[in-house]
Enzyme design. Structure first.
Site, PDB file in Angstrom:
ATOM      1  CB  SER A 105      96.353 -38.445 -60.143  1.00 27.26           C
ATOM      2  OG  SER A 105      96.005 -38.458 -58.785  1.00 27.26           O
ATOM      3  CE  LYS A 132      92.888 -35.647 -59.087  1.00 24.18           C
ATOM      4  NZ  LYS A 132      93.249 -37.006 -59.224  1.00 24.18           N
TER       5      LYS A 132
END
Length: 143
Positions: free
Chosen positions: A61, A98
């Site tokens: 990601s 993230k």
């Protein structure tokens, strides 16, 4: 998901390697002839700090910003995130990494850097706990 490799064990004498010079990563330039002191990776990334941990990235990601599956991340559990920091959070019982993005008048957003993955909006209704801030990414470049 991540593999927590654990806190850093302290060694009395860290291995040091000489820095043999600089290399241009843009246009070639004349080499600067000077000597740098020997460098220890654990001193460079301050691994002896008790708040520093190693985690192994699992997934893609964040590949858009150069964090790849299998990379080793140096994470500091004592820091509060700043806008743009890469953070490790716990959502429910899962670890997630993230980019932390502040939004004026709204809850923060956790940004994925891969179009195949979704961003995560931090809401009051979710159990999201900051685990740490990623300071360094160690990954193999070739072979």
């Amino acid at each position: 998901m991540f593999s927590i490799l654990g806190p850093i064990s302290s060694q009395s004498n860290p291995a040091k390697k000489p820095v043999v010079g600089r290399v241009s990563c843009g246009f070639p330039s004349p080499a600067l002839e000077y000597s740098e002191p020997p460098l220890s990776i654990d001193e460079l990334v301050s691994l002896r700090e008790p708040s520093r941990w190693l985690l192994r990235a699992d997934g893609d990601s964040l590949m858009g910003i150069g964090i790849y599956d299998g990379d080793v991340l140096v994470v500091d559990k004592a820091l509060e995130p700043l806008n743009g920091d890469i953070v490790v959070v716990v959502i429910g019982s899962d670890f997630c990494c993230k980019e932390f993005r502040e939004r004026h008048g709204q809850s923060p957003l956790l940004i994925a850097h891969n179009p195949a993955n979704s961003d995560v909006e931090v809401g009051d209704w979710e159990e999201i706990d900051l685990w740490g801030v990623v300071l360094w990414n160690l990954h193999k470049v070739s072979r």
